[in-house]
Design a protein around this motif. Structure first.
Motif, PDB file in Angstrom:
ATOM      1  N   GLY A   1      57.607   6.930 -37.381  1.00 60.76           N
ATOM      2  CA  GLY A   1      57.096   5.565 -37.306  1.00 60.76           C
ATOM      3  C   GLY A   1      55.592   5.501 -37.433  1.00 60.76           C
TER       4      GLY A   1
ATOM      5  N   PHE B   1      55.862   3.106 -40.388  1.00 63.78           N
ATOM      6  CA  PHE B   1      55.943   1.645 -40.402  1.00 63.78           C
ATOM      7  C   PHE B   1      55.034   1.020 -41.450  1.00 63.78           C
TER       8      PHE B   1
ATOM      9  N   ARG C   1      62.146  -3.431 -39.424  1.00 63.43           N
ATOM     10  CA  ARG C   1      60.964  -3.041 -38.637  1.00 63.43           C
ATOM     11  C   ARG C   1      60.423  -4.232 -37.839  1.00 63.43           C
TER      12      ARG C   1
END
Lengths: 190, 191
Positions: B69, B79, B122
């Motif tokens: 992430g 992300f 997300r």
């Protein structure tokens, strides 16, 4: 997002992005000034709690999001809680009774849910950085005790103020991001 | 949202059950180490502070390498869709014996790019984590109040630990939710 804001019985058009941005800047400027003012009152000892309640009022009347009212629809998309009883006669006589809102005033469509989630993502990233900064600030007195003694700053109060500011930021940041980034809304055709 | 090439050479993370076990082990380990460090700080306070060592280790090493992430290398795609891993950007090294082996944590281009569904997922998970964090803050405030009733020294100590715990939990929560909820992936034929 609502295009109009009702302030003291007066309808303010907020369709233009520039107006919404001015509102966001104004809200944060007032909140920052009020937080600074509270320091001189009692070092945030009691006023800190009231400050958070004031932020909830800002959400209720201006920003919305976590409460019904304001520019942003409720994030939860739930109908505002009301009694199922008929309206009291006093409210009707004084003409202050507000009928239940239409569904499009609190229900988020798919696009609005996506915008809400995207704003939450941005706010989350920002708040993480703030949290780490606050945590590091809680350790200053351990590493620089002499500096703190010289400056005569009550560290506990400073940390309390930082925590209050973080909570306020957490309560308002997604709505502020939405108001800041949403483009101009189309004017309704008469 | 989960990388196609498993970051662990010993097993695949395609199955949700495996990922859930990994997430559970990760949280037990992180919270366990936090508890031990906090316990040690109470009885043997050090000038450096164990939490100062734990936080960079967790955020820079363990979190990206296991959950991901933050940057490339973990189970969840970065992300921001960018690869910030200078050491992983090198070409594959030529080994002396045997075939060329990819560097540990090296990711394929598909593991670095977020498609539209990934971005929506997300954002959705971050909204859920944002909402959940409010309850966590309330719980920590209750702890803070309880500590304040005990003694002012405990109030300060609990404040420090609360901020640390909050940052620690929020840093890993979205990745954990993604790994926990994402359904089983199709196994790839690796020949």
């Amino acid at each position: 997002m609502n295009a109009e804001l009702v302030l003291a019985g007066r309808v303010v058009d907020m369709a233009a992005r520039q107006r919404r941005r001015m509102l966001v800047v104004g809200i944060y400027a007032v909140l920052a000034a009020a937080l600074a003012g509270c320091w001189f009152v009692d070092r945030w000892q009691t006023t800190g709690v009231y400050f958070i309640f004031a932020t909830l009022a800002v959400n209720r009347f201006l920003l919305g999001g976590y409460a019904f009212g304001g520019l942003i629809k409720p994030f939860s998309g739930e109908r505002p809680k009301r009694l199922d009883m008929p309206p009291p006669f006093v409210l009707l006589a004084l003409r202050v009774y507000q009928p239940p809102p239409d569904e499009n005033h609190f229900r988020n469509d798919e696009r609005e849910i996506e915008q809400r989630n995207a704003a939450a993502y941005k706010a989350y990233q920002g708040l993480l950085m703030v949290l780490v900064f606050v945590w590091l600030a809680t350790n200053v007195h351990v590493h620089l005790p002499r500096l703190m003694e010289r400056l005569h700053i009550p560290m506990a109060n400073v940390l309390y103020g930082l925590a209050t500011a973080t909570v306020v930021l957490g309560l308002t940041l997604p709505q502020a991001i939405l108001l800041w980034t949403e483009p101009d809304m189309e004017e309704e055709q008469p | 949202m989960i990388v196609e090439s498993s970051p662990f050479p010993w097993f695949s993370v395609a199955r949700r059950r495996t990922r859930r076990i990994l997430v559970a082990v990760y949280w037990i380990a992180v919270l366990g180490v936090f508890g031990v460090v906090q316990w040690t700080e109470i009885f043997r306070p050090s000038h450096i502070g164990g939490l100062h060592l734990l936080f960079p280790l967790q955020v820079i090493v363990f979190l990206p390498a296991i959950l991901g992430g933050v940057r490339a290398g973990g189970m969840v795609k970065p992300f921001r869709g960018v690869c910030w891993a200078p050491l992983d950007d090198r070409d594959q090294p030529q080994t002396l014996f045997g075939p060329r082996r990819p560097l540990r944590g090296s990711a394929s281009p598909a593991d670095l790019e977020l498609d539209e569904r990934d971005v929506l997922e997300r954002d959705r998970v971050h909204y859920f984590a944002y909402t959940a964090s409010r309850w966590l803050v309330l719980a920590l405030l209750a702890v803070q109040l309880g500590a304040g009733l005990m003694s002012p020294e405990w109030l300060f100590r609990a404040g420090n630990a609360s901020f640390f715990l909050l940052a620690l939990v929020l840093w890993s929560l979205p990745q954990s939710l993604i790994l926990w909820n994402e359904p089983d992936m199709e196994e790839r034929d690796e020949r």
